[in-house]
Scaffold this motif. Structure first.
Motif, short mmCIF file in Angstrom:
data_model
loop_
_atom_site.label_atom_id
_atom_site.label_comp_id
_atom_site.label_asym_id
_atom_site.label_seq_id
_atom_site.Cartn_x
_atom_site.Cartn_y
_atom_site.Cartn_z
N THR A 165 0.81 -1.24 0.00
CA THR A 165 0.00 0.00 0.00
C THR A 165 0.83 1.27 0.00
N GLN A 166 2.16 1.20 0.05
CA GLN A 166 2.99 2.40 0.07
C GLN A 166 2.93 3.11 -1.28
N THR A 167 2.88 4.43 -1.23
CA THR A 167 2.88 5.24 -2.44
C THR A 167 4.18 6.02 -2.55
N ILE A 168 4.42 6.60 -3.71
CA ILE A 168 5.61 7.44 -3.89
C ILE A 168 5.55 8.63 -2.95
N THR A 169 4.36 9.17 -2.74
CA THR A 169 4.19 10.29 -1.80
C THR A 169 4.58 9.87 -0.39
N ASP A 170 4.16 8.64 0.02
CA ASP A 170 4.54 8.13 1.35
C ASP A 170 6.06 8.09 1.49
N LEU A 171 6.74 7.58 0.46
CA LEU A 171 8.20 7.47 0.52
C LEU A 171 8.84 8.85 0.61
N LYS A 172 8.36 9.77 -0.19
CA LYS A 172 8.93 11.12 -0.18
C LYS A 172 8.76 11.77 1.19
N GLU A 173 7.61 11.57 1.80
CA GLU A 173 7.37 12.13 3.15
C GLU A 173 8.29 11.47 4.18
N SER A 174 8.51 10.17 4.06
CA SER A 174 9.43 9.48 4.97
C SER A 174 10.85 10.02 4.82
N LEU A 175 11.27 10.22 3.58
CA LEU A 175 12.61 10.76 3.34
C LEU A 175 12.74 12.17 3.91
N THR A 176 11.70 12.98 3.73
CA THR A 176 11.73 14.34 4.28
C THR A 176 11.94 14.31 5.79
N GLN A 177 11.23 13.41 6.46
CA GLN A 177 11.39 13.28 7.91
C GLN A 177 12.76 12.70 8.27
N ALA A 178 13.22 11.75 7.47
CA ALA A 178 14.52 11.13 7.75
C ALA A 178 15.64 12.16 7.70
N PHE A 179 15.57 13.08 6.75
CA PHE A 179 16.65 14.06 6.60
C PHE A 179 16.70 15.06 7.75
N THR A 180 15.60 15.21 8.49
CA THR A 180 15.63 16.14 9.63
C THR A 180 16.47 15.59 10.78
N LEU A 181 16.80 14.30 10.75
CA LEU A 181 17.57 13.69 11.83
C LEU A 181 19.02 14.15 11.84
N ASP A 182 19.52 14.59 10.69
CA ASP A 182 20.92 15.03 10.56
C ASP A 182 21.87 13.93 11.05
N ILE A 183 21.77 12.77 10.39
CA ILE A 183 22.65 11.65 10.74
C ILE A 183 23.61 11.39 9.58
N GLN A 184 24.44 10.36 9.72
CA GLN A 184 25.56 10.19 8.80
C GLN A 184 25.31 9.17 7.69
N HIS A 185 24.32 8.30 7.84
CA HIS A 185 24.22 7.17 6.91
C HIS A 185 22.78 6.69 6.79
N TYR A 186 22.41 6.29 5.57
CA TYR A 186 21.11 5.66 5.33
C TYR A 186 21.30 4.40 4.49
N SER A 187 20.57 3.35 4.86
CA SER A 187 20.44 2.17 4.02
C SER A 187 18.98 2.08 3.61
N ALA A 188 18.73 1.80 2.34
CA ALA A 188 17.35 1.75 1.85
C ALA A 188 17.18 0.58 0.90
N TYR A 189 16.26 -0.31 1.23
CA TYR A 189 16.08 -1.56 0.49
C TYR A 189 14.65 -1.68 -0.02
N SER A 190 14.50 -2.24 -1.22
CA SER A 190 13.15 -2.57 -1.66
C SER A 190 12.71 -3.84 -0.96
#
Length: 380
Positions: A165-190
């Motif tokens: 049920t995930q949409t492209i909009t859902d992913l974009k919103e998750s990424l927006t929130q993830a970037f606010t963390l100001d951390i050093q590394h991301y792993s992203a898997y399908s």
């Protein structure tokens, strides 16, 4: 020489719908006995296959931080007592947001752990619930804040895309929130739907509404674009970091180097042998109690297999396969060995060759498995 070690803690307080790793519910399990067996495995292995210094240690699961504070402290002490760490060792612990208390964070910090890998998956609370996660987005922010306050300066989070049920909009919103963390590394898997999981059973019944291949590809393109725009370099198909914060441990796998694997169901690659440990806890602990390494399967890799692995593992890296390193390692030139395959892949614009490297294009990254298969069986 072996420079890396993976240690497996198979205990979880809950089981996620997509997980097929070797794991068991924590309640009622012989945790202390398992930790004793794990330490004994380290001792037996290092006696049989010694090394001078480890550059990376990675503790995964399961959920390593499902151990209580006393168990966690004991486990960390057994690692530092038995594994020879270099001065600049990368020491990573996996954890779930929400169960990583300040007390546990302090134990990890005091033990020399200097990198955290948090299983976040998504910032959409409804999606988290639907995939069987018990943490929520607020727990991620709190855990990262706590880790930073205790002094952790190398934090990674895992994300999953192409969820049901995930949409492209859902992913974009998750990424927006993830970037606010100001951390050093991301792993992203399908999402990969594996047998013996809740999701697999639902899929078999036609009750798993996944986004589909086209949407998955669009999500991956969005992911690469967003990471680049926010200053995170893609150094491997699924991994992005700020400069200097690439996962040294995971690069061990993609560089096709040797590594120890300790714990039930763990895999290792030592002196040309690939081995997997017994998965069931009872079997694992019985073999160690008998004074044996808990080996379930082992296979000595042929030169042909090593060459193929060097290609398809190396191509996962954005830098690709170094021709000079390949020639130094095997005494063969991959441009000659795989002349037809490389030419075909270049013609399809899936692979490029520049200076000393053979590497995937952005399109090639979308079709990684098809590229990798091109190198299988060629050298037999």
């Amino acid at each position: 020489m072996i420079k890396a070690a993976y240690l497996h803690i198979p205990f979880c307080e809950h089981i996620c719908h997509y997980c097929d790793f070797n794991k068991v519910f924590l309640k009622g399990q012989p945790v202390d006995e398992y930790l004793q067996a794990l330490e004994q495995e380290m001792i037996l292995t290092l006696h049989q296959y010694p090394t001078n210094q480890l550059d990376t240690i990675f503790v995964g699961g399961g959920t390593p931080t499902s151990l209580n504070e006393k168990q966690l402290e004991r486990f960390c002490e057994s690692i530092t007592r038995n594994l020879p760490m270099g001065n600049n060792v990368e020491f990573t612990f996996e954890a779930n947001p929400g169960d990583l208390t300040k007390g546990k964070l302090q134990i990890l910090k005091d033990a020399g752990v200097n990198r955290l890998s948090l299983g976040v998956q998504t910032f959409n609370d409804e999606l988290l619930k639907s995939i069987g996660r018990v943490h929520r987005a607020r727990d991620v922010y709190q855990t990262v804040d706590n880790a930073k306050s205790i002094g952790f300066e190398n934090i990674s989070i895992d994300l999953i895309f192409s969820l049901p049920t995930q949409t492209i909009t859902d992913l974009k919103e998750s990424l927006t929130q993830a970037f606010t963390l100001d951390i050093q590394h991301y792993s992203a898997y399908s999402l990969i739907i594996e047998p013996k999981t809740v999701f697999y059973n639902l899929m078999q019944k036609g009750k798993l509404p996944t986004p589909g291949e086209d949407t998955e590809a669009a999500m991956y393109m969005l992911l690469m674009e967003e990471m680049e725009q926010h200053g995170y370099s893609q150094y491997e198909i699924s991994n992005f970091s700020k400069p200097g914060y690439e996962s040294k441990h995971n690069l061990t796998y993609w560089n096709n180097d040797y590594y120890y694997g300790f714990g039930a169901g763990a895999h290792s690659y030592v002196n040309g042998w690939r081995r997997s440990n017994a998965g069931p806890l009872k079997k694992y602990m019985e073999q160690i109690a008998d004074g044996n390494l808990p080996i379930f399967q082992e296979h000595q890799t042929s030169k042909a297999e090593q060459i193929e692995e060097e290609m398809f593992l190396g191509l996962r890296k954005t830098a690709g396969v170094s021709i000079a390193h390949f020639m130094d390692k095997f005494g063969l030139d991959p441009r000659q060995l795989f002349e037809k395959e490389i030419a075909d892949l270049i013609a399809k614009k899936w692979v490029e060759m520049k200076d000393d490297n053979i590497y995937l294009t952005k399109t090639g990254r979308l079709l990684g498995n098809e590229v990798f298969q091109s190198f299988l069986g060629v050298t037999n």
